[in-house]
Motif scaffolding. Structure first.
Motif, PDB file in Angstrom:
ATOM      1  N   ASP A 154       0.972  -1.274   0.148  1.00 12.69           N
ATOM      2  CA  ASP A 154      -0.184   0.155  -0.394  1.00 12.69           C
ATOM      3  C   ASP A 154       1.040   1.173   0.065  1.00 12.69           C
ATOM      4  N   VAL A 155       2.479   1.107   0.661  1.00 10.23           N
ATOM      5  CA  VAL A 155       2.818   2.732   0.513  1.00 10.23           C
ATOM      6  C   VAL A 155       3.752   2.332  -0.693  1.00 10.23           C
ATOM      7  N   GLY A 158       1.038   4.581  -2.962  1.00  6.76           N
ATOM      8  CA  GLY A 158       1.155   5.898  -2.467  1.00  6.76           C
ATOM      9  C   GLY A 158       0.102   5.824  -1.980  1.00  6.76           C
ATOM     10  N   ASP A 159      -0.967   5.443  -0.615  1.00  6.07           N
ATOM     11  CA  ASP A 159      -1.146   5.045  -0.213  1.00  6.07           C
ATOM     12  C   ASP A 159      -1.810   6.153   1.372  1.00  6.07           C
ATOM     13  N   LYS A 160      -1.839   6.855   1.082  1.00  5.94           N
ATOM     14  CA  LYS A 160      -2.012   8.209   2.092  1.00  5.94           C
ATOM     15  C   LYS A 160      -1.568   7.481   3.549  1.00  5.94           C
ATOM     16  N   ASP A 161      -2.734   6.919   3.979  1.00  7.08           N
ATOM     17  CA  ASP A 161      -2.509   6.033   5.207  1.00  7.08           C
ATOM     18  C   ASP A 161      -2.097   5.183   5.715  1.00  7.08           C
ATOM     19  N   ILE A 163       1.283   5.465   4.441  1.00  8.07           N
ATOM     20  CA  ILE A 163       2.245   6.418   3.936  1.00  8.07           C
ATOM     21  C   ILE A 163       2.550   6.830   5.872  1.00  8.07           C
ATOM     22  N   LEU A 164       0.997   7.272   6.597  1.00  7.98           N
ATOM     23  CA  LEU A 164       1.093   7.961   7.707  1.00  7.98           C
ATOM     24  C   LEU A 164       1.532   6.518   8.876  1.00  7.98           C
ATOM     25  N   GLU A 165       0.711   5.295   8.616  1.00  9.60           N
ATOM     26  CA  GLU A 165       0.531   4.142   9.838  1.00  9.60           C
ATOM     27  C   GLU A 165       2.194   4.160   9.711  1.00  9.60           C
ATOM     28  N   SER A 167       5.166   5.216   8.930  1.00 10.73           N
ATOM     29  CA  SER A 167       6.150   6.514   9.419  1.00 10.73           C
ATOM     30  C   SER A 167       5.183   6.409  10.945  1.00 10.73           C
ATOM     31  N   GLU A 191      -3.013   9.710  15.256  1.00  2.80           N
ATOM     32  CA  GLU A 191      -2.096   8.354  15.257  1.00  2.80           C
ATOM     33  C   GLU A 191      -2.202   7.468  16.760  1.00  2.80           C
TER      34      GLU A 191
END
Length: 369
Positions: A154-155, A158-161, A163-165, A167, A191
């Motif tokens: 998913d990263v 480019g899935d934003k959620d 990428i956030l998870e 990080s 978060e």
């Protein structure tokens, strides 16, 4: 509210558990792993406010309605040893049991007694805590690492959620590799919601239960440096602690409150360890109590601090949130002073509140749906 009682083997977990319960008894023995399967017990949260409210109904209605206290479920879980995250002792079973609790009561021995075995062969409270917390961290590290591996695809797209998870979990991974608790990580509200979904052990609130032994060599009474360092350690980690004598609490559990006070005075111990622990547990989980009272029963309900009236109603029934119209509210002490609901209404002490009202600790509430 479900609290897991944990600690190294033979530090007084089952003795403490038995202190809570009048009928159900957990095996308490002077050898490691006396507890194999978790013992579970529901404990009433004694509250004199509830007792006094019930007396009003008895006086005015000529009935004897039942009193229903709020309660906490305690789980006495098998002792943890070094290597539990890799399956040592009863590690895997221990960790699965603790994952189902809302908070952790971590029992730490603060007394010396050559007749009671300590698995490490010495009394070192901070070392005991570090052993337990390290195993919790290592177990969580396995969970976080596995989740990071599953996020890769998913990263990449480019899935934003995702990428956030990724990080967030990368930061959590570094914390866990240091043997620290994920709860020490600074996180945004979003978060926190993400991390909540992983049910990490090191995100659970921890109350340190410092177990002493009246008449013995207690580190707090000896003004021992180990106790001073322990308190500094707990406070530095923004945690809470309570001091109990599990053996005394177990011995006194069947006595009435007045008798307990007399025996404690004779023993030179005026602290009510069990009730102090329950109160700290409420603080830890940010909980409060409101009451309902009437001819049928007088009852205490546990809710989260800051809950609105419709949400507080869900403690009684989930339908109350959607069907809520209004609530009649009076503070418990004002109702007592008035002597009855009728008198309180005549004096204008009972007020009507709507959906935005934040229920306070000690409110007596009648919901209108």
């Amino acid at each position: 509210m479900k609290v897991g009682i944990v600690g190294l083997p033979n530090v007084g977990k089952s003795t403490l558990f038995n202190a809570f319960l009048k009928r159900q008894q957990a095996l308490s023995a002077n050898y490691p792993f006396a507890t194999i399967d978790p013992n579970i017990g529901v404990v009433d949260v004694l509250d004199t406010r509830l007792d006094r409210l019930a007396e009003i109904i008895l006086k005015n209605e000529k009935v004897d309605p039942p009193k229903v206290y709020a309660n906490i479920e305690f789980v006495d879980i098998a002792g943890l040893v070094k290597g539990a995250s890799e399956g040592e002792g009863l590690g895997n079973q221990f960790l699965s049991n603790i994952r189902e609790t809302d908070a952790i009561a971590e029992v730490v021995r603060i007394f010396e007694d050559d007749n009671i075995i300590h698995v490490a062969g010495k009394i070192d409270p901070i070392s005991d805590i570090e052993v337990i917390n390290l195993e919790l961290a290592l177990a969580d590290l396995q969970t976080v690492t596995k989740r990071l591996g599953n996020l890769g695809r998913d990263v990449k797209r480019g899935d934003k959620d995702a990428i956030l998870e990724q990080s967030l979990l990368t930061r959590a991974e570094k914390i866990l590799e240091q043997g620290k608790l994920v709860q020490s990580l600074i996180m945004t509200d979003k978060e926190k919601e993400i991390i909540k979904g992983l049910h990490l052990l090191t995100m659970k609130p921890i109350l340190y239960v410092l177990n002493k032994n009246s008449g013995g060599k207690n580190l707090d009474e000896m003004n021992d440096d180990r106790f001073k360092e322990l308190v500094r350690y707990i406070e530095t980690n923004a945690a809470k602690y309570v001091i109990v004598d599990a053996r005394i609490e177990e011995d006194l559990k069947d006595l009435e409150q007045g008798e307990k006070l007399e025996f404690r005075k004779e023993l030179g111990n005026n602290d009510d360890g069990v009730n102090d622990l329950i109160k700290k547990g409420y603080e830890l989980l940010n909980l409060i109590t409101y009451f309902t009272t009437g001819e049928d029963e007088t009852r205490a309900w546990t809710i989260g601090k800051g809950w609105t009236a419709p949400l507080a109603g869900t403690a009684i029934h989930t339908d109350f949130k959607d069907k809520f119209v209004k609530a009649e509210i009076i503070e418990w002490d004002k109702l007592l002073a008035a002597g009855s609901y009728a008198a309180a209404r005549e004096k204008g002490l009972v007020r009507t509140e709507g959906k935005e009202y934040i229920v306070k600790d000690g409110d007596v509430v009648e919901f209108k749906i």
